[in-house]
Design an enzyme around this catalytic site. Structure first.
Site, mmCIF file in Angstrom:
data_model
loop_
_atom_site.group_PDB
_atom_site.id
_atom_site.type_symbol
_atom_site.label_atom_id
_atom_site.label_comp_id
_atom_site.label_asym_id
_atom_site.label_seq_id
_atom_site.Cartn_x
_atom_site.Cartn_y
_atom_site.Cartn_z
ATOM 1 N N ASN A 6 0.861 -1.191 0.000
ATOM 2 C CA ASN A 6 0.000 0.000 0.000
ATOM 3 C C ASN A 6 0.898 1.242 0.000
ATOM 4 O O ASN A 6 1.520 1.560 1.004
ATOM 5 C CB ASN A 6 -0.901 -0.027 1.245
ATOM 6 C CG ASN A 6 -1.808 1.192 1.328
ATOM 7 O OD1 ASN A 6 -1.857 2.008 0.402
ATOM 8 N ND2 ASN A 6 -2.526 1.322 2.426
ATOM 9 N N PHE A 7 0.948 1.906 -1.147
ATOM 10 C CA PHE A 7 1.828 3.084 -1.272
ATOM 11 C C PHE A 7 1.286 4.304 -0.530
ATOM 12 O O PHE A 7 2.003 5.271 -0.328
ATOM 13 C CB PHE A 7 1.984 3.486 -2.748
ATOM 14 C CG PHE A 7 2.928 2.616 -3.543
ATOM 15 C CD1 PHE A 7 3.561 1.531 -2.990
ATOM 16 C CD2 PHE A 7 3.195 2.919 -4.892
ATOM 17 C CE1 PHE A 7 4.438 0.746 -3.735
ATOM 18 C CE2 PHE A 7 4.068 2.148 -5.645
ATOM 19 C CZ PHE A 7 4.681 1.066 -5.066
ATOM 20 N N LYS A 8 -0.012 4.300 -0.207
ATOM 21 C CA LYS A 8 -0.652 5.483 0.396
ATOM 22 C C LYS A 8 -0.390 6.699 -0.511
ATOM 23 O O LYS A 8 -0.449 6.553 -1.726
ATOM 24 C CB LYS A 8 -0.167 5.676 1.833
ATOM 25 C CG LYS A 8 -0.314 4.375 2.644
ATOM 26 C CD LYS A 8 -0.059 4.514 4.104
ATOM 27 C CE LYS A 8 -0.271 3.159 4.783
ATOM 28 N NZ LYS A 8 -0.139 3.221 6.227
ATOM 29 N N HIS A 87 -9.799 1.193 5.074
ATOM 30 C CA HIS A 87 -8.505 1.427 5.725
ATOM 31 C C HIS A 87 -8.686 2.435 6.863
ATOM 32 O O HIS A 87 -9.455 3.393 6.738
ATOM 33 C CB HIS A 87 -7.491 1.943 4.700
ATOM 34 C CG HIS A 87 -6.081 1.889 5.235
ATOM 35 N ND1 HIS A 87 -5.603 2.815 6.130
ATOM 36 C CD2 HIS A 87 -5.079 1.001 5.033
ATOM 37 C CE1 HIS A 87 -4.353 2.499 6.450
ATOM 38 N NE2 HIS A 87 -4.011 1.404 5.794
ATOM 39 N N GLU A 89 -6.927 4.821 7.839
ATOM 40 C CA GLU A 89 -6.649 6.228 7.485
ATOM 41 C C GLU A 89 -7.870 6.868 6.814
ATOM 42 O O GLU A 89 -8.147 8.046 7.011
ATOM 43 C CB GLU A 89 -5.385 6.308 6.613
ATOM 44 C CG GLU A 89 -4.133 6.082 7.457
ATOM 45 C CD GLU A 89 -2.939 5.509 6.720
ATOM 46 O OE1 GLU A 89 -2.911 5.492 5.490
ATOM 47 O OE2 GLU A 89 -2.007 5.058 7.432
ATOM 48 N N GLU A 156 -5.436 -4.672 10.663
ATOM 49 C CA GLU A 156 -4.350 -3.695 10.826
ATOM 50 C C GLU A 156 -4.607 -2.874 12.096
ATOM 51 O O GLU A 156 -5.337 -1.866 12.045
ATOM 52 C CB GLU A 156 -4.309 -2.747 9.638
ATOM 53 C CG GLU A 156 -4.038 -3.419 8.316
ATOM 54 C CD GLU A 156 -3.488 -2.439 7.289
ATOM 55 O OE1 GLU A 156 -2.360 -2.659 6.838
ATOM 56 O OE2 GLU A 156 -4.163 -1.455 6.968
ATOM 57 N N GLY A 162 2.561 2.395 10.842
ATOM 58 C CA GLY A 162 3.503 3.507 10.693
ATOM 59 C C GLY A 162 4.273 3.834 11.961
ATOM 60 O O GLY A 162 4.939 4.857 12.041
ATOM 61 N N SER A 192 3.355 -2.113 10.370
ATOM 62 C CA SER A 192 4.810 -2.183 10.593
ATOM 63 C C SER A 192 5.407 -3.552 10.271
ATOM 64 O O SER A 192 6.296 -4.023 10.976
ATOM 65 C CB SER A 192 5.159 -1.771 12.027
ATOM 66 O OG SER A 192 4.849 -0.405 12.222
HETATM 67 P P1 13P Z 1 3.021 0.436 7.676
HETATM 68 O O1 13P Z 1 3.541 -0.872 7.106
HETATM 69 O O2 13P Z 1 3.768 1.626 7.203
HETATM 70 O O3 13P Z 1 2.876 0.342 9.159
HETATM 71 O O4 13P Z 1 1.523 0.618 7.087
HETATM 72 C C1 13P Z 1 0.617 -0.429 7.192
HETATM 73 C C2 13P Z 1 -0.612 -0.098 6.436
HETATM 74 O O5 13P Z 1 -1.381 0.783 6.831
HETATM 75 C C3 13P Z 1 -0.879 -0.823 5.192
HETATM 76 O O6 13P Z 1 -2.159 -0.591 4.707
#
Ligand code: 13P
Length: 232
Positions: A6-8, A87, A89, A156, A162, A192
């Site tokens: 997931n590049f966000k 997600h 976020e 998650e 993060g 993570s």
């Molecule tokens: P990180 O691997 O940066 O913790 O992010 C996880 C995530 O939100 C994947 O969708």
């Protein structure tokens, strides 16, 4: 094992193309199973060789007056049929309610998409104990058809995203085993996941794959993580 990047809000169209090329090169001699990359909307493109491209988000509609959104028509242009929904976020930062998330789910289910449906609790819920934890997680399935055949659930925990602090294997097992028992769906862990932790996480029976943010951003490092996860 399946691996999802997931590049966000990272990477451009140009850098995503280079990434896919490099990832395919790094993995060409590996029997690497399923690999999915979710770039930002501006970098959607058709997948290549080992890599399937998915969307991080999509509105529930084909097209229309929804400023800032993309819908089915835009996704279809790139043959996208895989989408992330729910997600944390999107839920926390962009205020997507359970009802809103469920509408997206319903729409993309009717379109037969592969849906990666994300759930996860904040730290304050985790600290209230196991009962509160599952009550919270189950509430994130309200309005969601858990019998949908193309459903994958990604667990998650928000406190692990993060932060560099992954959930422990015991934490993951606790949640995944119960979810498997209750819903019998494919399950990913995210939060993570790193090169150092992938081996232990991949060994857990109830983990079918991982959803990786920051450790997926460089193609060579993600390729290493994949190889380690496969025990290659
Ligand atoms: P990180 O691997 O940066 O913790 O992010 C996880 C995530 O939100 C994947 O969708």
């Amino acid at each position: 094992m399946k691996f999802y990047a997931n590049f966000k809000m990272n990477h451009t169209r140009d850098s995503t193309s280079k990434y896919i090329e490099l990832l395919n090169k790094e993995l060409k001699d590996t029997n690497s199973g399923d690999i999915f990359v979710f770039p930002p909307a501006t970098a959607l493109q058709k997948g290549e060789d080992k890599v399937v491209i998915g969307a991080q988000n999509g509105y529930f509609g084909k097209n229309g007056a929804f400023t800032g959104e993309i819908g089915l028509e835009q996704l279809k242009e790139f043959n996208i049929d895989t989408i992330l929904i729910g997600h944390s976020e999107r839920r926390e930062i962009f205020g997507e309610s359970q009802e809103f998330v469920a509408k997206k789910f319903d729409y993309y289910k009717k379109e037969n998409f592969n849906i990666i449906y994300c759930i996860g609790e904040p730290l304050e819920v985790r600290e209230q104990g196991v009962e509160a934890l599952f009550e919270y997680l189950y509430s994130q399935f309200e309005g969601i058809d858990t019998t949908y055949k193309n459903l994958t659930v990604a667990y998650e925990p928000i406190w692990a995203i993060g932060t560099g602090v992954s959930a422990t294997t015991a934490d993951i097992e606790l949640v995944h085993n119960r979810l498997k028992e209750r819903f019998n769906v494919e399950l990913l862990y995210g939060g993570s996941v790193k090169i150092d932790t992938i081996e232990d996480i991949a060994k857990i029976d109830s983990v079918d794959g991982v959803l990786v943010g920051s450790a997926s951003l460089k193609a060579d490092e993600f390729a290493k993580l994949i190889k380690k996860g496969l025990g290659a």
